[in-house]
Design a protein around this motif. Sequence first.
Motif, PDB file in Angstrom:
ATOM      1  N   UNK A   1       0.841  -1.209   0.000  1.00 28.67           N
ATOM      2  CA  UNK A   1       0.000   0.000   0.000  1.00 28.67           C
ATOM      3  C   UNK A   1       0.864   1.243   0.000  1.00 28.67           C
ATOM      4  N   UNK A   2       1.997   1.170   0.706  1.00 34.85           N
ATOM      5  CA  UNK A   2       2.902   2.326   0.722  1.00 34.85           C
ATOM      6  C   UNK A   2       3.521   2.555  -0.666  1.00 34.85           C
ATOM      7  N   UNK A   3       3.953   1.401  -1.272  1.00 31.21           N
ATOM      8  CA  UNK A   3       4.558   1.498  -2.610  1.00 31.21           C
ATOM      9  C   UNK A   3       3.536   1.983  -3.631  1.00 31.21           C
ATOM     10  N   UNK A   4       2.316   1.506  -3.483  1.00 26.71           N
ATOM     11  CA  UNK A   4       1.262   1.947  -4.411  1.00 26.71           C
ATOM     12  C   UNK A   4       1.022   3.449  -4.279  1.00 26.71           C
ATOM     13  N   UNK A   5       1.101   3.933  -3.080  1.00 26.91           N
ATOM     14  CA  UNK A   5       0.907   5.366  -2.868  1.00 26.91           C
ATOM     15  C   UNK A   5       2.066   6.148  -3.448  1.00 26.91           C
ATOM     16  N   UNK A   6       3.244   5.579  -3.235  1.00 31.51           N
ATOM     17  CA  UNK A   6       4.430   6.239  -3.774  1.00 31.51           C
ATOM     18  C   UNK A   6       4.384   6.235  -5.293  1.00 31.51           C
ATOM     19  N   UNK A   7       3.972   5.109  -5.897  1.00 31.69           N
ATOM     20  CA  UNK A   7       3.893   5.001  -7.333  1.00 31.69           C
ATOM     21  C   UNK A   7       2.884   5.991  -7.891  1.00 31.69           C
ATOM     22  N   UNK A   8       1.837   6.162  -7.168  1.00 28.10           N
ATOM     23  CA  UNK A   8       0.797   7.111  -7.637  1.00 28.10           C
ATOM     24  C   UNK A   8       1.327   8.535  -7.636  1.00 28.10           C
ATOM     25  N   UNK A   9       2.140   8.882  -6.662  1.00 21.63           N
ATOM     26  CA  UNK A   9       2.710  10.223  -6.614  1.00 21.63           C
ATOM     27  C   UNK A   9       3.673  10.434  -7.794  1.00 21.63           C
ATOM     28  N   UNK A  10       4.444   9.361  -8.091  1.00 21.55           N
ATOM     29  CA  UNK A  10       5.389   9.470  -9.201  1.00 21.55           C
ATOM     30  C   UNK A  10       4.647   9.591 -10.520  1.00 21.55           C
ATOM     31  N   UNK A  11       3.535   8.910 -10.628  1.00 24.06           N
ATOM     32  CA  UNK A  11       2.790   8.963 -11.882  1.00 24.06           C
ATOM     33  C   UNK A  11       2.225  10.340 -12.145  1.00 24.06           C
ATOM     34  N   UNK A  12       2.101  11.099 -11.090  1.00 28.08           N
ATOM     35  CA  UNK A  12       1.576  12.450 -11.303  1.00 28.08           C
ATOM     36  C   UNK A  12       2.626  13.312 -11.993  1.00 28.08           C
ATOM     37  N   UNK A  13       3.884  13.043 -11.665  1.00 34.98           N
ATOM     38  CA  UNK A  13       4.962  13.877 -12.172  1.00 34.98           C
ATOM     39  C   UNK A  13       5.650  13.221 -13.341  1.00 34.98           C
ATOM     40  N   UNK A  14       5.818  11.958 -13.275  1.00 36.37           N
ATOM     41  CA  UNK A  14       6.654  11.264 -14.272  1.00 36.37           C
ATOM     42  C   UNK A  14       5.827  10.280 -15.048  1.00 36.37           C
ATOM     43  N   UNK A  15       6.470   9.758 -16.044  1.00 36.69           N
ATOM     44  CA  UNK A  15       5.888   8.766 -16.911  1.00 36.69           C
ATOM     45  C   UNK A  15       6.086   7.402 -16.281  1.00 36.69           C
ATOM     46  N   UNK A  16       5.309   6.376 -16.710  1.00 34.65           N
ATOM     47  CA  UNK A  16       5.443   5.033 -16.158  1.00 34.65           C
ATOM     48  C   UNK A  16       6.844   4.457 -16.372  1.00 34.65           C
ATOM     49  N   UNK A  17       7.528   4.918 -17.447  1.00 34.70           N
ATOM     50  CA  UNK A  17       8.824   4.353 -17.704  1.00 34.70           C
ATOM     51  C   UNK A  17       9.917   5.025 -16.925  1.00 34.70           C
ATOM     52  N   UNK A  18       9.483   5.918 -16.140  1.00 32.62           N
ATOM     53  CA  UNK A  18      10.473   6.613 -15.326  1.00 32.62           C
ATOM     54  C   UNK A  18      11.117   5.621 -14.415  1.00 32.62           C
ATOM     55  N   UNK A  19      12.444   5.688 -14.345  1.00 33.35           N
ATOM     56  CA  UNK A  19      13.145   4.631 -13.566  1.00 33.35           C
ATOM     57  C   UNK A  19      12.655   4.544 -12.169  1.00 33.35           C
ATOM     58  N   UNK A  20      12.493   5.630 -11.547  1.00 37.29           N
ATOM     59  CA  UNK A  20      12.040   5.554 -10.151  1.00 37.29           C
ATOM     60  C   UNK A  20      10.654   4.936 -10.071  1.00 37.29           C
ATOM     61  N   UNK A  21       9.794   5.339 -11.078  1.00 37.17           N
ATOM     62  CA  UNK A  21       8.435   4.769 -11.051  1.00 37.17           C
ATOM     63  C   UNK A  21       8.464   3.295 -11.375  1.00 37.17           C
TER      64      UNK A  21
END
Length: 727
Positions: A309-329
């Motif tokens: 759930x934490x990772x999903x939340x973090x992933x959602x924040x990254x998706x707001x700024x970055x693309x899915x292929x973003x390394x961090x995402x």
Amino acid sequence: MLSLAAGPGPEADEDRSSFVPVLLNYWHTAVRWRLVIAAIFGACLLAGLAVTLLMAPLYTARTGIEISREQKNVTNVEGVESEQAGRDLEFYATQYSLLKAESLAKRVARRLNLAKSDDFFRAHGVSAEQLQKVDRTGRQSGGSSPRERLVMAILLQHVDVQPVRNSRLVDIKYTSRSPEMSALLANTWVEEFIGSTMDRQFSSTSDARRFLEGRLEMLKARLEQSERDAVAYASGKNIIPLDEGTDGGTRTPTSRTLASANLEALNEALQRAQADRIVAQSRIAGGSAANSVEVLTNPAITQMRARRAELAAQHSQLMVTFEPEYPAARAVQEQIIALDAAIAQETGRVAKSRQQDYQEAVRRERDLEQKVGALKAVLDGQRHDAIQYNIYQRDADTNRQLYDALLQRYKEVGVAGAVGVNNISVVDEASVPTRPSAPNMTFNLALALLAGLSLSVAAVIGLEQIDEGIRRPEDVSELLSVPLLGSVPLVKEDPVAELSDPRSQLFESYFSVRSTLAFATTHGLPRTVALSSARSGEGKSTTAFALADLIGRTGKNVLLVDADLRMPSLHRILNMPNEVGLSNLLAGDDDIAAIIQDTGRKGLYLLTSGPLPPSPPELLSSTRLAELLQVFLKDFDHVIIDAPPVLGLADALLIGRTAEGVVFVVEAEKTPRRAVRAALRRLREAGNQIFGATVTKVAAHSGAYGYAYGYRYGYGRKDAPASGEDG
């Protein structure tokens, strides 16, 4: 005496005046034998006085005891005797008999060693010579010595048991010549009685203990054998009892064995296995494992889901700024995928464990069912075997209960016997008497008077039975069957002088006889009368003279003939010569006028017997006497003949046959009735007519004839009461 007590006969019923009360008859009898009674009383009183003065003084000591029905038990332990054993009616009678038992006397004698005590024998009047004589007698085989037997006899003779009426008290009295010895023996007697009672109770307790010991040994053997039988049977049948009890409803003995305990445990395990199996089965049938309780509550899965759930939340924040292929995402996405795989793997493992739990629960349930079935079979067999085992067990239990009860009773009897019980207590101990109890002068004289009374009654009864004399007026008519002409009293003065006094008692009685004789014939007084008796000395001659004199006083000429040609007495009574007389006339002398003598009394003439002939019957058997009587009657109005006695002689029979009749004279209380009856029978058989009987010499104390009541009351005596004065 017996005749005196009899009731009046028919004649007495008709003539109440002749009835004499019974008590008065007894009094007359006592007065008649007064000398004998006085002699007996005097002898008894003298004997009682002599015995009292010669007796040695005796001293009596008294010990008072109380005998209770209830025993005084110092413990609560019940003895051998029951509580009601002493309440029988025979209880006190038994105690009194035990107080006089020879065994008790033997105990007292042996305790005080009385067989060797000279003081004891002196206190009872046993001399040294008597003791030596006793010692010379041999000892009985297996018995006591002669002295011991003498001591016991003396003790039993001098001890006295006196129960106090309506109480539980008993007085034990002992009497001897020594006051100290009496007190010692009275107290010792009570002590030994209490000791013998205790010994009997202890003996009965010992017998009970011996009996209980035997029964205990027998029950112990039976108990051991019954327990061995129960254990052997249980071992053979593999019955291992854990505990025992009874069914509350039926009181049937039950036992809990090892097999039943195992069955209970397996049954409980089976029930738990079945529950587990049901739970596992419900888990399998409950849906997806992802939503199961195990998954939801699994800590690892919970942590991984939280991380995801934490990772999903973090992933959602990254998706707001970055693309899915973003390394961090992408890195975060890969972590989420890894966590999902781990969660799926863990969920699958949980689902697999559910299946395994169910299978294990099924297997465990099946195994337990098999074991329970096997134990049921074993327990069923043991239940059949338990029937016989219970029989052995009940026998063992019964023997154990009996053994325990007898053992308890044995201990109680032992305690009761060791402590002892007593129902006898001493109330008053005997003290040394200061005054002798015997002899008692008043008591001994009273006893002598009582003995005198008894002996007097016995003597009077015996004398009355032996005495056959005529004692009552009724005896003449009842026993002799002849009329009673009258009775004549006994006088101490000269009868001739008494008859000279018209106021005398003798004159009145003979006048009564003369008056009664006047009714014996149809023509009045008989012209010729013969007087006789059974034996001599009965007053026959005096009666003949009295009748002749009384008839002469009435103006008649009377010839008194002394026809007793063996022992004549009329010439001595009238003091006249006897040279010639009847014997001369019978022999042939015809000078009657010269032989008959004038007595000087009015109208009375006497013909004496004359010389005594060698054979009077020869003279009297001829017709000469009858011819002489005819000659006499020409010159005289009456002829009174004094005849000899009847018994043993024929003279009176011959004389009476020539006269009109005979007047029979009987002496009161002297002449036996048998003699009178025999004489009267001889007269009748000889053809003599009997006018009646006259009883002579009646004592003044004989109230049966009336002389005890003042026969001469009135009749013109100088000392008689005046007219109108009642005596």
